[in-house]
Design a protein around this motif. Structure first.
Motif, PDB file in Angstrom:
ATOM      1  N   GLN A  15       0.686  -0.885   0.009  1.00 10.60           N
ATOM      2  CA  GLN A  15       0.196  -0.437  -0.279  1.00 10.60           C
ATOM      3  C   GLN A  15       0.548   1.247   0.186  1.00 10.60           C
ATOM      4  OE1 GLN A  15      -3.411  -0.065   1.462  1.00 10.60           O
ATOM      5  NE2 GLN A  15      -3.590  -1.644   3.005  1.00 10.60           N
ATOM      6  N   ALA A  16       1.917   1.404  -0.012  1.00 10.66           N
ATOM      7  CA  ALA A  16       2.541   2.679  -0.160  1.00 10.66           C
ATOM      8  C   ALA A  16       4.200   2.270  -1.099  1.00 10.66           C
ATOM      9  CB  ALA A  16       2.927   3.052   1.206  1.00 10.66           C
ATOM     10  N   ILE A  18       8.353   4.915  -1.745  1.00  9.41           N
ATOM     11  CA  ILE A  18       8.530   6.074  -1.550  1.00  9.41           C
ATOM     12  C   ILE A  18       9.228   6.121  -2.772  1.00  9.41           C
ATOM     13  CG2 ILE A  18      10.797   6.498  -0.772  1.00  9.41           C
ATOM     14  CD1 ILE A  18       9.015   5.510   2.244  1.00  9.41           C
ATOM     15  N   LEU A  49      -4.308   7.692  -1.058  1.00  7.34           N
ATOM     16  CA  LEU A  49      -4.735   7.807   0.538  1.00  7.34           C
ATOM     17  C   LEU A  49      -3.698   9.131   1.272  1.00  7.34           C
ATOM     18  CD1 LEU A  49      -4.440   3.808   1.595  1.00  7.34           C
ATOM     19  CD2 LEU A  49      -6.680   5.417   0.434  1.00  7.34           C
ATOM     20  N   GLU A  50      -2.939   8.999   0.687  1.00  8.25           N
ATOM     21  CA  GLU A  50      -1.726  10.500   2.275  1.00  8.25           C
ATOM     22  C   GLU A  50      -0.224   9.849   1.053  1.00  8.25           C
ATOM     23  OE1 GLU A  50      -2.235   8.684   5.860  1.00  8.25           O
ATOM     24  OE2 GLU A  50      -1.591  10.277   6.710  1.00  8.25           O
ATOM     25  N   ILE A  51       0.232  11.514   1.761  1.00  5.32           N
ATOM     26  CA  ILE A  51       1.260  11.755   0.793  1.00  5.32           C
ATOM     27  C   ILE A  51       2.512  12.327   2.343  1.00  5.32           C
ATOM     28  CG2 ILE A  51       3.325  13.017   0.113  1.00  5.32           C
ATOM     29  CD1 ILE A  51       1.361  12.003  -2.186  1.00  5.32           C
ATOM     30  N   ILE A  52       3.633  11.745   2.825  1.00  5.59           N
ATOM     31  CA  ILE A  52       4.769  12.052   3.667  1.00  5.59           C
ATOM     32  C   ILE A  52       5.802  12.586   3.059  1.00  5.59           C
ATOM     33  CG2 ILE A  52       5.256  11.509   5.648  1.00  5.59           C
ATOM     34  CD1 ILE A  52       2.792   9.071   4.771  1.00  5.59           C
ATOM     35  N   PRO A  53       5.823  13.684   2.547  1.00  7.50           N
ATOM     36  CA  PRO A  53       7.380  13.983   3.181  1.00  7.50           C
ATOM     37  C   PRO A  53       8.093  14.079   4.282  1.00  7.50           C
ATOM     38  CG  PRO A  53       5.983  15.936   3.174  1.00  7.50           C
ATOM     39  CD  PRO A  53       4.703  15.258   3.496  1.00  7.50           C
ATOM     40  N   MET A  59       6.719   9.082   1.143  1.00  5.42           N
ATOM     41  CA  MET A  59       6.027   7.885   0.760  1.00  5.42           C
ATOM     42  C   MET A  59       4.694   8.246   0.392  1.00  5.42           C
ATOM     43  SD  MET A  59       4.655   6.085   4.266  1.00  5.42           S
ATOM     44  CE  MET A  59       6.547   5.002   4.280  1.00  5.42           C
ATOM     45  N   ARG A  61       1.110   6.921   0.206  1.00  9.59           N
ATOM     46  CA  ARG A  61       0.120   5.449   0.695  1.00  9.59           C
ATOM     47  C   ARG A  61      -0.617   5.568  -0.248  1.00  9.59           C
ATOM     48  NH1 ARG A  61      -2.763   6.150   5.421  1.00  9.59           N
ATOM     49  NH2 ARG A  61      -3.601   3.821   4.974  1.00  9.59           N
ATOM     50  N   ASP A  63      -3.865   3.080  -2.868  1.00  8.27           N
ATOM     51  CA  ASP A  63      -4.830   2.115  -2.350  1.00  8.27           C
ATOM     52  C   ASP A  63      -4.684   0.772  -3.574  1.00  8.27           C
ATOM     53  OD1 ASP A  63      -6.605  -0.294  -2.512  1.00  8.27           O
ATOM     54  OD2 ASP A  63      -9.099   0.972  -1.649  1.00  8.27           O
ATOM     55  N   PRO A  64      -4.642  -0.275  -4.023  1.00  8.35           N
ATOM     56  CA  PRO A  64      -4.136  -1.209  -4.348  1.00  8.35           C
ATOM     57  C   PRO A  64      -5.373  -1.284  -5.002  1.00  8.35           C
ATOM     58  CG  PRO A  64      -2.828  -1.783  -2.650  1.00  8.35           C
ATOM     59  CD  PRO A  64      -3.983  -0.455  -2.052  1.00  8.35           C
TER      60      PRO A  64
ATOM     61  N   THR B  19      -6.359   8.915   8.737  1.00  6.92           N
ATOM     62  CA  THR B  19      -5.557   9.164   8.065  1.00  6.92           C
ATOM     63  C   THR B  19      -5.131  10.656   6.883  1.00  6.92           C
ATOM     64  OG1 THR B  19      -6.431   7.144   6.771  1.00  6.92           O
ATOM     65  CG2 THR B  19      -5.972   8.562   4.987  1.00  6.92           C
ATOM     66  N   GLY B  20      -4.226  10.882   6.444  1.00  9.68           N
ATOM     67  CA  GLY B  20      -3.844  12.099   5.559  1.00  9.68           C
ATOM     68  C   GLY B  20      -3.372  13.551   7.270  1.00  9.68           C
ATOM     69  N   ARG B  22      -0.024  12.062   8.861  1.00 11.19           N
ATOM     70  CA  ARG B  22       1.039  11.391   9.238  1.00 11.19           C
ATOM     71  C   ARG B  22       2.126  12.743   8.163  1.00 11.19           C
ATOM     72  NH1 ARG B  22       0.094   5.256   7.907  1.00 11.19           N
ATOM     73  NH2 ARG B  22       2.598   5.642   6.762  1.00 11.19           N
ATOM     74  N   ALA B  23       1.418  12.858   7.693  1.00 13.55           N
ATOM     75  CA  ALA B  23       2.930  14.132   7.174  1.00 13.55           C
ATOM     76  C   ALA B  23       3.318  15.370   8.644  1.00 13.55           C
ATOM     77  CB  ALA B  23       2.388  14.708   5.676  1.00 13.55           C
ATOM     78  N   ALA B 232      10.125   7.840   6.016  1.00 12.04           N
ATOM     79  CA  ALA B 232       8.896   7.617   6.441  1.00 12.04           C
ATOM     80  C   ALA B 232       8.426   6.035   7.192  1.00 12.04           C
ATOM     81  CB  ALA B 232       7.717   7.610   5.282  1.00 12.04           C
ATOM     82  N   VAL B 293      -1.733  -8.047  -3.105  1.00  6.80           N
ATOM     83  CA  VAL B 293      -1.847  -7.558  -3.537  1.00  6.80           C
ATOM     84  C   VAL B 293      -3.519  -8.246  -3.444  1.00  6.80           C
ATOM     85  CG1 VAL B 293      -3.894  -6.017  -5.424  1.00  6.80           C
ATOM     86  CG2 VAL B 293      -1.072  -5.226  -5.122  1.00  6.80           C
ATOM     87  N   LEU B 296      -4.709  -8.942  -0.362  1.00  6.95           N
ATOM     88  CA  LEU B 296      -6.096  -7.865   0.173  1.00  6.95           C
ATOM     89  C   LEU B 296      -7.188  -7.861  -0.765  1.00  6.95           C
ATOM     90  CD1 LEU B 296      -5.820  -4.907   1.654  1.00  6.95           C
ATOM     91  CD2 LEU B 296      -5.291  -3.858  -0.094  1.00  6.95           C
TER      92      LEU B 296
END
Lengths: 254, 315
Positions: A15-16, A18, A49-53, A59, A61, A63-64, B19-20, B22-23, B232, B293, B296
Motif C-alpha cells: 500500500q505504499a 517511497i 491515500l496520503e503523501i508523507i514528505p 512516502m 500511500r 489503495d492498490p 488518514t492524512g 502522518r505528514a 517515513a 494485493v 488484500l
C-alpha cells in the motif's frame, strides 16, 4: 528549466511506495520533495491515500485495489519529469515563533553560550537571525525537524535526558534546533519557550506549520510571553505569517 | 450507556485509524488487528468505520443499563454474559442490567468488542482511535478506567445472533508466518543478512506494544551502517538497527525513523502480529506485489461475505 530529479522509487509494502530524490539532508533536495508532494496533493490522483514528505523522499500511500502500482509509478515519474529545477522556488510561509529565552523558560541558555564562547545575548541574536526550513515533521505530532541554525550554536545533547519537557520548549541538539509541541521526555538543551500551541488536536487546523514552511524565532520578554499565552488560551492569538519573498528567503538550509 | 467496572489490562477505543496527518507527525493508530475489528463491527450490524474496544491480554468487565447488541472477535478472552459463556466471533443481545466480563486471553492477544451503533466518543482529526502518547482520540486520549461511561448510539437491535463458521475463525498459533515485500532498504543488507532474515525464526520479546514489536534471533548483517537519513515509516515496516535485531512497526508507530528497513509486512498479515505474544516464533516469508494485493483482495472478499450474511438480519 526542468529535469527528472527522482532518483528511485522503492516498494514499501502493498500500500505504499517511497519516491527518493537523494541520500542527504540538503535544502535543494528537500525543495524538490515538497514541490512533488504539493503536486501530488493537488492532483487528487485516484487511489492516493496520503503523501508523507520527509528530508529527501516522499512516502505515497495508495489503495492498490483502486490504483495499480505500475500506473501510479508512471504518473509520479511524469510529475517528477516536470519539476522546476531552480530549487529555491519554495512556496511556503515563514511563521514567526515568539520565544522567551533563558531563565525558567530556557535553563540551558547559559550552557549553550559558554559551550560556544558566546554571551547569552549573542546566542539569542544568532538563533533569531535567519528563518529555519521545516524539513519534515515527525517524532511527536507537530515536531519540526529544522535546518538553518547558525553553526556557531552547535551544542551536544544532555547526557541524562529530562523526564518532562514542557510543551513549547525550544532546544538545541547538535546542529539541530527544534520545538517540543507536546510535553515529552527529551535530551535537547533548552534555551527558551514559545507560548504558541504547535498542536491543537481539536481545532480544524491542528498544526501551526507544515513541512516545507519556514520558521523564524523572535525574542520576547516574560511579560510578553504571559500576554501571548493568555491570548492563545482564549483562542484570540493569530500567529504572524509572512509570505516567502520571490527567489526564496535569505537562508542556508543545513 | 455502558459503564466500565474493571478496564482490564489495556483497553482503548479504536477504529480503522487516522488518514492524512502522518505528514504532520501523527501516527495512524487504529486497531492492531483490523480484521478482528472489522468482523466484530459487521457482526454487530455496524459499518466498518465504527469504533470498538480493543482489549489487550486481559479483558474488561462492563455493565449495561440499557439493552445493546454486541459482537466479540479476536483473542479468546472467555467472555461471559451474566455468568454464561459467550462464543467468540459471534454477535449477541445484551439485555438491560447485564454484566459482560472478559478474562485473560486463552489464545491470541487482542480482543475486540463492537457495540451496535458504535462507541460515540468525539472524532479527533477524523478518527476515534486512541493515541496514548499524544493523548488524543478515544476517551480523553487515555485507556479506559473503572467508572468510565461509554457513550453509545441507540442500537437498532436485530435480535438475531450470528456466529462465524468455525472454519473461518483464524487459529492463533505460537508459530507465525508473516509475508513481507522486500524493501524499501533491502539493498543496505548483505546477501547473508537477507538469507538470515528469511531463513531463521525470530522470537517475540516482552518489548512489544502498539508502537512496535522488538524481535530476537540471529543477527541480520548490514552492508555498512544501520542508520539512514530518516524517512517515513508505516505499520509493517521492519526496521533493523545496529543490533541486527528486527523491529516490526505497529499501528502507533512513529511516522519517521532512521534505521534501514529490510522489508514490509503486508497489511493482511499484520493481524497475525497483533495476536502474537512474547515467546512466539515469527518466520518471514517473501511475497510479490501481486501476491500481496491478492491477499488484500481476499481480505475484502471475506468482509463482503460477512456483510451479505448480516444484511438480511437487519431491521
Amino acid at each position: 528549466m526542468t529535469a527528472n530529479m527522482i532518483a528511485r522509487m522503492l516498494d514499501c509494502g502493498e500500500q505504499a511506495l517511497i519516491v527518493e530524490f537523494g541520500d542527504s539532508i540538503d535544502p535543494a533536495i528537500n525543495a524538490r520533495v515538497h514541490q512533488l508532494a504539493r503536486r501530488l496533493n493537488e492532483s487528487a490522483s485516484t487511489g492516493i491515500l496520503e503523501i508523507i514528505p520527509t528530508y529527501r523522499s516522499i512516502m505515497v500511500r495508495f489503495d492498490p485495489l483502486v490504483q495499480r502500482r505500475e500506473d501510479l509509478k508512471k504518473e509520479i515519474a511524469e510529475q517528477g519529469a516536470s519539476l522546476d529545477e531552480s530549487s529555491t522556488s519554495v512556496q511556503g510561509n515563514i511563521t514567526l515563533i515568539p520565544v522567551a529565552y533563558g531563565g525558567e523558560f530556557g535553563p540551558d541558555l547559559d550552557f549553550v553560550a559558554n559551550h560556544n564562547g558566546l554571551s547569552p545575548q549573542e546566542v539569542i541574536e544568532l538563533h533569531t537571525a535567519t528563518p529555519c526550513l521545516v524539513y519534515m515533521l515527525g517524532f511527536t505530532p507537530g515536531f519540526p525537524y529544522l535546518g538553518g541554525m547558525s553553526p556557531r550554536l552547535v551544542t551536544p545533547r544532555l547526557e541524562q535526558p529530562r523526564q518532562r519537557i514542557p510543551a513549547g520548549s525550544v532546544g538545541i541538539a547538535g546542529a539541530q534546533t527544534g520545538i517540543y509541541p507536546i510535553e515529552s521526555p527529551g535530551g535537547w538543551r533548552l534555551i527558551g519557550r514559545t507560548p504558541l500551541t504547535l498542536f491543537s488536536p481539536r481545532s480544524p487546523q491542528p498544526f501551526l506549520f507544515a513541512a516545507g514552511d519556514y520558521l523564524q524565532f523572535a525574542a520576547i520578554t516574560s511579560e510578553e510571553f504571559a500576554a501571548i499565552a493568555k491570548e492563545v488560551s482564549a483562542g484570540l492569538y493569530t500567529p504572524q505569517v509572512r509570505q516567502i519573498p520571490q527567489g526564496g528567503p535569505d537562508v542556508h538550509g543545513a | 450507556m455502558c459503564t466500565v467496572l474493571d478496564p482490564g489490562m489495556l483497553t482503548t477505543v479504536q477504529d480503522l485509524g487516522r488518514t492524512g496527518y502522518r505528514a504532520y507527525g501523527v501516527p495512524s493508530s487504529g486497531a492492531m488487528d483490523r480484521m478482528a475489528l472489522t468482523v466484530a463491527n459487521l457482526l454487530a450490524g455496524n459499518t466498518t468505520a465504527e469504533a470498538a474496544l480493543e482489549m489487550t491480554l486481559r479483558g474488561a468487565r462492563l455493565s449495561f443499563a440499557r439493552p445493546a447488541f454486541a459482537a466479540i472477535c479476536g483473542a479468546d478472552m472467555q467472555a461471559r454474559l451474566n455468568g454464561e459463556r459467550i462464543a467468540n466471533w459471534s454477535s449477541f443481545v445484551i439485555p438491560a442490567g447485564s454484566e459482560l466480563s472478559f478474562d485473560h486471553a486463552a489464545s491470541g492477544c487482542r480482543a475486540y468488542l463492537a457495540l451496535q451503533g458504535g462507541i460515540q466518543v468525539p472524532t479527533v482529526m477524523g478518527s476515534r482511535s486512541t493515541y496514548l502518547r499524544a493523548q488524543i482520540g478515544g476517551l480523553d486520549g487515555r485507556m479506559l478506567r473503572a467508572g468510565d461511561e461509554l457513550p453509545l448510539r441507540e442500537a437498532m437491535l436485530p435480535r438475531q445472533s450470528l456466529a462465524l463458521p468455525p472454519e473461518m475463525i483464524p487459529a492463533y498459533t505460537p508459530d507465525i508466518t508473516l509475508r513481507v515485500m522486500m524493501g524499501p532498504q533491502d539493498k543496505l543488507f548483505t546477501a547473508e543478512g537477507i538469507a538470515t532474515f528469511l531463513g531463521q525464526a525470530y522470537k517475540v520479546t516482552h518489548r512489544n506494544d502498539r508502537m512496535g514489536y522488538v524481535l530476537e534471533g540471529a543477527k541480520i548483517a548490514h552492508t555498512s551502517a544501520a542508520d539512514i537519513v530518516s524517512d517515513a515509516l508505516c505499520p509493517g515496516s521492519v526496521q533493523v538497527p545496529g543490533s541486527g535485531m528486527p523491529i516490526v512497526m505497529g499501528s502507533d508507530c512513529q511516522t519517521t525513523g532512521g534505521y534501514a528497513k529490510i522489508a514490509t509486512v503486508i497489511g493482511p498479515d499484520l493481524m497475525c502480529l497483533a495476536q502474537s505474544k512474547a515467546g512466539d516464533n515469527i518466520h518471514f516469508h517473501t511475497c510479490t506485489d501481486d501476491e500481496a494485493v491478492q491477499a488484500l483482495r481476499e481480505e475484502h472478499a471475506f468482509y463482503r461475505y460477512i456483510e451479505d450474511a448480516v444484511r438480511p438480519l437487519r431491521n
